[in-house]
Scaffold this motif. Structure first.
Motif, short mmCIF file in Angstrom:
data_model
loop_
_atom_site.label_atom_id
_atom_site.label_comp_id
_atom_site.label_asym_id
_atom_site.label_seq_id
_atom_site.Cartn_x
_atom_site.Cartn_y
_atom_site.Cartn_z
N MET A 117 -48.58 -27.28 -36.83
CA MET A 117 -49.70 -27.84 -37.21
C MET A 117 -49.81 -29.19 -36.66
O MET A 117 -51.06 -29.60 -36.01
CB MET A 117 -49.81 -27.74 -38.81
N GLU A 120 -51.43 -29.53 -33.30
CA GLU A 120 -52.85 -28.99 -33.03
C GLU A 120 -53.63 -30.13 -33.47
O GLU A 120 -54.94 -30.05 -32.94
CB GLU A 120 -53.09 -27.76 -33.96
N VAL A 121 -53.26 -30.99 -33.94
CA VAL A 121 -54.13 -32.06 -34.30
C VAL A 121 -54.56 -32.96 -33.17
O VAL A 121 -53.72 -33.43 -32.63
CB VAL A 121 -53.52 -33.17 -35.51
N PHE A 126 -54.42 -39.65 -36.97
CA PHE A 126 -54.13 -38.77 -37.99
C PHE A 126 -52.70 -38.27 -37.72
O PHE A 126 -51.85 -38.24 -38.83
CB PHE A 126 -55.11 -37.73 -38.19
N ARG A 223 -57.17 -20.36 -30.43
CA ARG A 223 -56.11 -21.67 -30.83
C ARG A 223 -54.82 -20.61 -31.44
O ARG A 223 -53.67 -21.00 -31.23
CB ARG A 223 -56.55 -22.42 -32.10
N LEU B 19 -59.66 -22.29 -38.24
CA LEU B 19 -58.16 -22.78 -38.05
C LEU B 19 -57.74 -24.08 -38.22
O LEU B 19 -56.93 -24.77 -39.05
CB LEU B 19 -57.45 -22.22 -36.77
N MET B 20 -58.61 -25.05 -37.55
CA MET B 20 -58.39 -26.50 -37.58
C MET B 20 -58.77 -26.88 -38.88
O MET B 20 -57.92 -27.80 -39.38
CB MET B 20 -59.47 -26.90 -36.76
N ILE B 23 -55.73 -26.23 -41.13
CA ILE B 23 -54.53 -27.20 -40.56
C ILE B 23 -54.63 -28.46 -41.26
O ILE B 23 -53.93 -29.37 -41.69
CB ILE B 23 -54.51 -27.27 -39.21
N TYR B 24 -55.83 -29.18 -41.08
CA TYR B 24 -56.26 -30.39 -41.62
C TYR B 24 -55.99 -30.45 -43.13
O TYR B 24 -55.37 -31.51 -43.59
CB TYR B 24 -57.59 -30.98 -41.15
#
Lengths: 321, 300
Positions: A117, A120-121, A126, A223, B19-20, B23-24
């Motif tokens: 995870m 992916e950021v 952050f 993704r 998805l993002m 995740i966040y």
């Protein structure tokens, strides 16, 4: 003078067996200072790591304080038989395996997910903050960790019970419930180490060939597909190595935290091999029996590690040695 | 043709965006779950005793008071434990780092005869040990029981640190430098002191930090080897006060209620005091720890 000795030492890259002692002599002559400084640390290993292995013969003896380890009478496998016949034997095995099995099942995948995870950021800030914060609890000592657990889960004033009372639920003495012990141990451990354990996967992710991502992009991968087809295969060798280490250490689960979380109420689930060795050996001074139990545990660990490593080598080509 | 690609792009990015978002959201929850207990403890430690015991503290301190810390600093057992821990950390780290470098550097030299058997001898101790009692017997026969040495020597070298240091020396001290020093007639020790050590500051930082944190946080050796309370490190004092709930001697002349409230508060203050030194330097040194893990994992 020194020059004369060292010139030939550089040449023999591949030496035959006959020349071995010559190479040793040359190395001694050239590096005597290094041999000098390596001696104290080597002595450390012989005295504090290897000498105890000799002392482990205690397991086959009936220890007598006056006669000492070597003078005490041999009793063969009596201590082992005593242990295997003891009803606590299966309880100890069960408690040890259940606790580490639970820890493995819950604790192994979470750092991998966390790393995937984080990878992916896009916002670096952050990402850094999450990494910094999740890594921090790793530095909390076992004593402080258990103190925090006890404060939060205390029957009357504990934070968790205060919240539960708020919603009209009755207080629970979490640490007094044998059934809660493993969950408390495992989830506090995950809280403490997930961020730390994720680092190794993040490094593996950073090492994946960028052209694979470009190829995935060209192929129009989403993704999620990219994670599934590029990220996970890319870190698989790392995953396997960490898994080997974890499975190999399943019987070696640490003494420190379990011992501090123990109390008479949860002992039925919280007495594991290492805490038993401590209480029987050091608190009750039953040296021979405790040594036998400890030795049994060490041998099982070794066998497990070798087996798992061999299996991983055969199945995936990744291994520790 | 173009429209279909466009469509696909949009559809995909919608999926990607979901998805993002997930995740966040998860990472934010993780962040809160990790940081909340830490803030709660910090806030409690500087709230008034009554606020802590009545469950009024949720996030920020209530009725700020430093009574907990004040009591801590007035309690001799705690201050002595603190002093002991500082000593054990300083002395233990020094001994450990010295021994580790003394072992790792020779093992990194290709012309050092016997390096692989020695390496095997030390790595074997990672996977097999004689056990608690046999080790205890050795420490006992050396008359180290109930002395400060018991916390400094029996676990002085961690194999993992040797592996990390060795691979650092191997990869960052160029062979040409060694050869040049040999031609100049420089001895091994002088080379070590004037070339290797100055070039190895990053790895020394890793070793110092890891050993120091390990020593500061350790309690097991103290538990089995020490009997005299005067020698106890902070962690053992902590265990007695918080985990065994033994606060006698800290607050003598006080009313029952007041004492109970203060006992709770003290626990929070103690946790803060025991952990703060590490957490304060942590953001600045985190990279060294990451470095240490990764150097080791290449080899391990």
């Amino acid at each position: 003078m020194e020059m004369a000795v060292e010139k030939p030492a550089k040449t023999p890259a591949k030496r035959s067996k006959g020349k071995l002692s010559g190479a040793a002599a040359r190395s001694f002559a050239k590096h005597w200072q290094l041999y000098l400084i390596v001696t104290p640390p080597l002595l450390f290993f012989f005295i504090f790591k290897y000498y105890p292995m000799l002392n482990a013969v205690l397991a086959f003896k009936d220890y007598n304080v006056i006669k000492g380890i070597w003078g005490s009478p041999w009793v063969g496998t009596k201590n082992f038989k005593l242990f295997f016949d003891n009803p606590i034997f299966w309880d100890l095995i069960k408690n040890t395996v259940y606790l580490s099995g639970y820890l493995l099942l819950a604790g192994f995948p979470i750092p991998i997910l966390l790393a995937l995870m984080l990878n992916e950021v896009r916002s670096n800030r952050f990402k850094r903050v999450v990494q910094l914060v999740t890594f921090a609890p790793y530095f909390i000592s076992t004593v402080v960790m258990v103190s925090i657990i006890m404060l939060f889960l205390a029957p009357r004033l504990g934070f968790v019970n205060v919240i539960m009372n708020h919603f009209g639920l009755d207080s629970i003495n979490f640490l007094g419930e044998p059934g809660m012990f493993r969950s408390i141990y495992v989830w506090s451990d995950i809280w403490q180490t997930a961020g730390y354990s994720a680092v190794i996967y993040l490094a593996a992710l950073a090492g994946i060939d960028p052209t694979l991502y470009e190829a995935a992009k060209v192929d129009g991968a989403s993704r999620f597909q990219k994670i599934w087809h590029v990220d996970i295969p890319g870190i698989l060798p790392t995953i396997v190595i960490v898994l080997i280490l974890n499975v190999g250490n399943i019987m070696a689960i640490g003494f420190e935290k379990v011992y501090l979380l123990q109390n008479p109420l949860n002992l039925g689930n919280s007495e594991i091999i290492s805490t038993y060795v401590y209480s029987i050996g050091l608190l009750n001074a039953n040296y021979s029996f405790a040594t036998a139990v400890g030795l049994f545990n060490s041998v099982i660990n070794l066998v497990l590690l070798v087996l798992v490593n061999g299996l991983a080598k055969r199945l995936t080509n990744n291994s520790l040695w | 043709m173009t429209t279909t690609t466009m469509n696909r792009k949009i559809r995909e990015s919608a999926g990607d965006r979901t998805l993002m978002f997930v995740i966040y959201a998860i990472l934010t929850l993780v962040l809160i779950a990790v940081i909340y207990p830490l803030i709660y403890i910090l806030s409690s430690s500087i709230s008034s005793p009554a606020a802590v015991t009545s469950g009024k503290v949720w996030l920020w301190p209530v009725d700020i008071s430093f009574k907990g810390f004040k009591t801590l600093f007035e309690t001799p057992t705690i201050m002595r434990g603190y002093g002991n821990s500082l000593f054990y950390t300083a002395a233990g780290t020094f001994i450990s780092v010295a021994l580790t470098v003394m072992l790792a550097y020779p093992l990194s030299r290709k012309t050092f005869f016997g390096r692989s058997p020695i390496m095997m001898i030390i790595t074997f101790t990672m996977i097999f040990s004689g056990g608690l009692i046999p080790t205890y017997m050795v420490v006992k026969s050396l008359h180290l029981i109930d002395t400060r040495w018991a916390l400094l020597i029996p676990n002085a070298i961690w194999v993992w640190q040797v592996i990390i240091a060795r691979s650092f020396f191997q990869s960052s001290i160029p062979d040409e430098l060694i050869e040049a020093s040999e031609i100049d007639g420089c001895s091994d020790l002088r080379f070590m002191g004037s070339v290797v050590i100055p070039l190895s500051k990053p790895i020394l930082a890793v070793l110092v930090l890891m050993y120091a944190v390990g020593q500061w946080n350790a309690y097991f050796d103290a538990l089995i080897y020490l009997k005299t309370a005067k020698l106890f490190p902070l962690q053992l004092v902590l265990r007695s006060i918080i985990i065994q709930n033994n606060s006698t001697g800290i607050m003598d002349a006080m009313k029952q209620v007041e004492r109970q409230q203060l006992a709770e508060l003290l626990k929070y203050a103690l946790i803060v005091v025991a952990t703060l030194p590490i957490l304060i330097i942590y953001p600045f040194v985190q990279r060294f720890f990451v470095q240490g893990m990764l150097v080791g994992s290449v080899k391990g």
